[in-house]
Design a protein around this motif. Structure first.
Motif, PDB file in Angstrom:
ATOM      1  N   ILE B 419       0.364  -1.264  -0.138  1.00  0.00           N
ATOM      2  CA  ILE B 419      -0.282   0.028   0.170  1.00  0.00           C
ATOM      3  C   ILE B 419       0.800   1.093  -0.201  1.00  0.00           C
ATOM      4  O   ILE B 419       0.318   2.071  -1.126  1.00  0.00           O
ATOM      5  N   GLY B 420       1.457   1.005   0.720  1.00  0.00           N
ATOM      6  CA  GLY B 420       2.462   2.540   0.907  1.00  0.00           C
ATOM      7  C   GLY B 420       1.702   3.573   0.922  1.00  0.00           C
ATOM      8  O   GLY B 420       0.993   4.223   1.323  1.00  0.00           O
ATOM      9  N   ILE B 421       2.532   4.965   0.076  1.00  0.00           N
ATOM     10  CA  ILE B 421       1.814   6.140  -0.068  1.00  0.00           C
ATOM     11  C   ILE B 421       0.722   6.074  -0.745  1.00  0.00           C
ATOM     12  O   ILE B 421      -0.007   6.129  -1.374  1.00  0.00           O
ATOM     13  N   SER B 422       1.344   5.080  -2.219  1.00  0.00           N
ATOM     14  CA  SER B 422       1.166   5.227  -3.421  1.00  0.00           C
ATOM     15  C   SER B 422      -0.537   4.639  -3.685  1.00  0.00           C
ATOM     16  O   SER B 422      -1.739   5.555  -4.293  1.00  0.00           O
ATOM     17  N   LYS B 423      -1.441   3.553  -2.827  1.00  0.00           N
ATOM     18  CA  LYS B 423      -2.093   3.101  -2.786  1.00  0.00           C
ATOM     19  C   LYS B 423      -2.582   3.614  -0.990  1.00  0.00           C
ATOM     20  O   LYS B 423      -3.603   3.306  -1.101  1.00  0.00           O
ATOM     21  N   ALA B 424      -2.160   4.392  -0.671  1.00  0.00           N
ATOM     22  CA  ALA B 424      -3.014   3.944   1.179  1.00  0.00           C
ATOM     23  C   ALA B 424      -4.473   5.131   0.470  1.00  0.00           C
ATOM     24  O   ALA B 424      -4.997   4.958   1.207  1.00  0.00           O
ATOM     25  N   LYS B 425      -4.721   5.861  -0.350  1.00  0.00           N
ATOM     26  CA  LYS B 425      -5.876   6.891  -0.051  1.00  0.00           C
ATOM     27  C   LYS B 425      -7.234   6.006  -1.161  1.00  0.00           C
ATOM     28  O   LYS B 425      -8.403   5.767  -1.067  1.00  0.00           O
ATOM     29  N   TYR B 426      -6.969   4.114  -1.097  1.00  0.00           N
ATOM     30  CA  TYR B 426      -7.258   3.611  -1.835  1.00  0.00           C
ATOM     31  C   TYR B 426      -7.774   2.541  -0.656  1.00  0.00           C
ATOM     32  O   TYR B 426      -8.747   1.896  -0.882  1.00  0.00           O
ATOM     33  N   LEU B 427      -6.637   2.113   0.182  1.00  0.00           N
ATOM     34  CA  LEU B 427      -7.036   1.202   1.514  1.00  0.00           C
ATOM     35  C   LEU B 427      -8.187   0.947   1.801  1.00  0.00           C
ATOM     36  O   LEU B 427      -9.223   0.231   2.068  1.00  0.00           O
ATOM     37  N   PRO B 428      -8.730   2.795   2.155  1.00  0.00           N
ATOM     38  CA  PRO B 428     -10.347   2.581   2.681  1.00  0.00           C
ATOM     39  C   PRO B 428     -11.398   2.403   1.766  1.00  0.00           C
ATOM     40  O   PRO B 428     -12.391   1.297   2.383  1.00  0.00           O
ATOM     41  N   LEU B 429     -11.108   2.447   0.829  1.00  0.00           N
ATOM     42  CA  LEU B 429     -12.176   1.331   0.082  1.00  0.00           C
ATOM     43  C   LEU B 429     -12.638   0.243  -0.044  1.00  0.00           C
ATOM     44  O   LEU B 429     -13.726  -0.211  -0.521  1.00  0.00           O
ATOM     45  N   GLU B 430     -10.965  -0.115   0.494  1.00  0.00           N
ATOM     46  CA  GLU B 430     -10.828  -1.975  -0.330  1.00  0.00           C
ATOM     47  C   GLU B 430     -11.671  -2.461   1.143  1.00  0.00           C
ATOM     48  O   GLU B 430     -12.086  -3.653   1.577  1.00  0.00           O
ATOM     49  N   VAL B 431     -11.174  -1.719   2.644  1.00  0.00           N
ATOM     50  CA  VAL B 431     -11.483  -2.663   3.833  1.00  0.00           C
ATOM     51  C   VAL B 431     -12.368  -2.138   4.684  1.00  0.00           C
ATOM     52  O   VAL B 431     -12.461  -2.275   6.237  1.00  0.00           O
ATOM     53  N   GLY B 432     -12.876  -0.422   3.966  1.00  0.00           N
ATOM     54  CA  GLY B 432     -13.683  -0.292   4.782  1.00  0.00           C
ATOM     55  C   GLY B 432     -13.120   0.689   6.433  1.00  0.00           C
ATOM     56  O   GLY B 432     -11.765   0.934   6.500  1.00  0.00           O
ATOM     57  N   THR B 433     -14.428   1.384   6.248  1.00  0.00           N
ATOM     58  CA  THR B 433     -14.399   2.474   8.262  1.00  0.00           C
ATOM     59  C   THR B 433     -13.634   1.253   9.053  1.00  0.00           C
ATOM     60  O   THR B 433     -12.583   2.063   9.348  1.00  0.00           O
ATOM     61  N   THR B 434     -14.472  -0.163   9.481  1.00  0.00           N
ATOM     62  CA  THR B 434     -13.789  -0.277  10.682  1.00  0.00           C
ATOM     63  C   THR B 434     -12.756  -1.103  10.494  1.00  0.00           C
ATOM     64  O   THR B 434     -11.660  -1.184  11.419  1.00  0.00           O
ATOM     65  N   GLY B 435     -12.419  -1.589   9.079  1.00  0.00           N
ATOM     66  CA  GLY B 435     -11.515  -1.978   8.518  1.00  0.00           C
ATOM     67  C   GLY B 435     -10.124  -0.636   9.093  1.00  0.00           C
ATOM     68  O   GLY B 435      -9.292  -0.937   9.508  1.00  0.00           O
ATOM     69  N   MET B 436     -10.230  -0.196   8.586  1.00  0.00           N
ATOM     70  CA  MET B 436      -9.425   1.138   8.731  1.00  0.00           C
ATOM     71  C   MET B 436      -8.612   1.382  10.004  1.00  0.00           C
ATOM     72  O   MET B 436      -8.332   1.810  10.475  1.00  0.00           O
TER      73      MET B 436
END
Lengths: 468, 468
Positions: B419-436
């Motif tokens: 994920i690093g920096i380049s995908k950090a903004k997309y991570l919440p889309l995948e793992v959702g609020t609870t995951g984050m």
């Protein structure tokens, strides 16, 4: 048995409005049935709640969260660490009514099940498609997949196949505030799936479980080897391991355990044997022949040995019954059996065996040893009677010494049974201050208000600290 | 390139007193060399520190913790997510000088290494004992094991063998306050080992790494199959997977990638091919023959196909060079290559292929697709020039759409690059609020003061919240 003191009538009504009146058990008789596991620890829950859907689980947890009532998730209650024992005033959340197969795709080697499905039920279902779900705790006829995942259960076949954590691909989870979320082996970010497996109901309630299956092996060879002594048996295991010979199953029973289970089942006894090894090799024909011949060859070098080979599927099953009957057989030896499952590197096994013998003498205790010797994982059973306070004190001292010896050998205090209540005080010895600090933080990350099975794994004082 | 603004002379002296003057790089020229990874992101660190021992790492982190300076651990800087790119004013902690093998026990199929050892170096060492360390990222000639563990690296062989997480048995870790601790696959309590693998330097610095090895397979069959189209290639993969035929390696290159790498290497071109599959089957003789014959048989049913079989070890190596040269070859096509490694269930591959073609047309972009198709893991490369702002905007829109499509197919935004920096903004889309929420809490549990690689994986606003 400790009785729950308070029972909030408003809470009971709120829960009944979620699961219906038949989904809440409130009588003492009913609650007693959910007060224990396979340890000697018990505590009666304030209520037992039996949801049928994910949504019901979510609403139950949400209600309890808002009321500040602890929730203790529960499978079949066969655990050896007290993980499913409800604290006083907590709710026992039994998943037994959520026992459906949600999806089964033999071609993909995958299935998704509800948590309440019994392990043996799943085994039979997938065997019809020539598939195998490898994890096989000895309680498989009654224990549930939800409990297996919560405890990270192993079993005899773990030697070849690994344990539950190697087979969980997906979890639907109800979090501590009632939120429903999902995680899979492919999920990005920190590996939360692996943390949930073996989390003993302290981080979330599993409402759907994705599992990986493997092809059923085509061939087997199953036998008992009766050897001269426990030390000889452990030397044979070290030799096999150092030559890279790994059967599917490699289990040990010491002399007293063997005698006890033979009598329990009314089988012919092997009075001359100092220990027995139960061996199963599975795979393709050629592989099974090569591996089992090598194992037999290794045992033949031992001073004293006798073999009993299963020739038919019935004889094979009979040897498995012998192995799986150890726990119920030992339960008759003494009113109380404390089963400590320590695990050491295989090369240290002979040393551990000598140490256990020394402990039995020093503390004047009856110790029965059996278990997954091929993995270095032994079940050391200290026989006692909880009513005999003086002896129980010696048992506790003996357990302390056993754990110290195990850790000094580079081992672990729990090969597969988990930490729960019964080993919580020893966990800091194994994982240290930093490990405990991080684990407390992980608990807080999942369950900030300590709603889910509080006080298990993380000792109560650290859990209390988690409220700040 | 962003330059670090401040450089605290006292901090520099303190770090030099730990690692010696030769262990700290302070000149801009030296620091520039540690400012980037394989993405287009770069940022010059305040200092570069190169420790030689665990104790030095511990003291460096402790000094930085006390001074409130962020530490960004770094292997060889070959990552595709910006994970090792140091933020402004942070310290780049390069583990390159800790490159020894600490222990190697061929009989136990185990080794312990320092984090700076190069993957290919380890591969050669264990091959001498007829053993294999399976994870093989394409950068294996330069990338380090520490980086591999931090990123949870995969590689072509992951199809058969799994990725780095399946091989890490032990970690010695320096925590965010400089504390040294250990965790192993056998450790009791929550599974912290699995959380550390793939944690991208945000939870701890690895100073010793225990790895599991496997026996080197005795036999191989390696070939290219040139097929009519990318969709046909993905249909062939779906068919193999649904019949349970799993080679060791199953890689794809689309038409433009194939042409590009053939020209880069000066190899004969296959102008008629719409896509190429690179296949390797390894194992015992009989197994290799059966599996590869089935694969060839499946491809022969395709409309258009040509094969190129490696007959000698040299020809085999030449096909591997073809595969591993894809990234350097593509680097010549355009000044900027954005490599998005999405992963979908295999059955959705043909659909993903069509979607990627549609995206290229819609956003008027050159897209080169290759990768681990056997796993459903594709590297979709968007070619551009960072100086062309209008085009970069279209690239970003295209990437957004690609991730949305991937997630809608039940896929993940990162198959193996992290994920690093380049995908950090997309991570919440995948793992959702609870995951984050849980992942932020996990970060806090390991690194309460956000000293270790802050802002990676967890987007900066959530990291800031972690200080409370």
């Amino acid at each position: 048995v400790r009785e729950a003191k308070k029972m909030n009538p408003a809470l009971r009504r709120a829960l009944e409005s979620v699961v219906g009146p038949s989904g809440v058990f409130a009588s003492l008789e009913d609650r007693l049935c959910y007060s224990f596991d396979a340890t000697t620890i018990s505590s009666v829950p304030a209520l037992v709640v039996l949801p049928r859907t994910t949504e019901q689980v979510s609403r139950v947890v949400s209600v309890c969260h808002d009321e500040g009532v602890a929730v203790v998730p529960r499978g079949a209650g066969t655990g050896f660490a007290g993980s499913a024992v409800p604290w006083q005033d907590s709710i026992a959340l039994s998943l037994e009514r959520m026992n459906r197969v949600i999806a089964f795709s033999p071609a993909d080697l995958r299935c998704i099940v509800q948590p309440g499905i019994v392990n043996a039920h799943l085994q039979k279902l997938v065997a019809k498609e020539r598939l195998l779900y490898p994890p096989d705790p000895s309680s498989l006829e009654v224990c549930t997949l939800g409990g297996n995942v919560a405890q990270g259960a192993g079993g005899p076949r773990a030697l070849k196949y690994g344990s539950t954590k190697d087979y969980v691909t997906y979890l639907e989870v109800v979090g501590s505030r009632g939120e429903v979320w999902e995680v899979s082996e492919r999920s990005s970010g920190y590996d939360l799936l692996s943390v949930l497996v073996g989390s003993e109901g302290t981080l979330g309630v599993f409402t759907a479980i994705g599992l990986r299956l493997v092809p059923l092996p085509g061939s087997w060879r199953t036998f008992m080897a009766y050897l001269g002594s426990l030390e000889e048996a452990s030397q044979a295991v070290v030799e096999l391991s150092s030559r890279g010979i790994i059967p599917t199953v490699l289990e040990v029973m010491d002399k007293v355990t063997l005698r006890c289970v033979e009598e329990y089942l009314g089988r012919p006894t092997h009075d001359e044997a100092g220990a027995a090894l139960f061996v199963e090799v599975t795979g393709e024909d050629e592989e099974v022949k090569v591996v089992s011949d090598r194992i037999v060859g290794t045992f033949e070098k031992m001073r004293s040995r006798r073999f009993e080979f299963a020739q038919t599927e019935e004889e094979r099953e009979s040897l498995w019954v012998l192995r799986r009957s150890v726990s119920p057989a030992l339960a008759r030896v003494a009113p109380t059996k404390i089963n400590e499952d320590v695990c050491v590197p295989r090369s240290r096994l002979p040393e551990l065996m000598r140490a256990v013998e020394g402990l039995a003498q020093k503390h004047r205790l009856r110790i029965y040893t059996f278990g997954h010797i091929g993995d270095g994982n032994l079940h050391v059973n200290l026989m006692t009677d909880v009513r005999d306070r003086e002896e129980v004190k010696r048992v506790e001292e003996c357990a302390d010494s056993l754990f110290e010896i195990t850790l000094a050998m580079g081992g672990t205090i729990s090969g597969e049974h988990g930490i729960g209540i019964s080993k919580a005080k020893y966990l800091p010895l194994e994982v240290g201050t930093t490990g405990m600090r991080i684990m407390s933080g992980v608990k807080r990350a999942f369950d900030p208000e300590a709603v889910l099975n509080p006080g298990k794994i993380i000792p109560p004082d650290l859990t209390a600290a988690s409220k700040f």
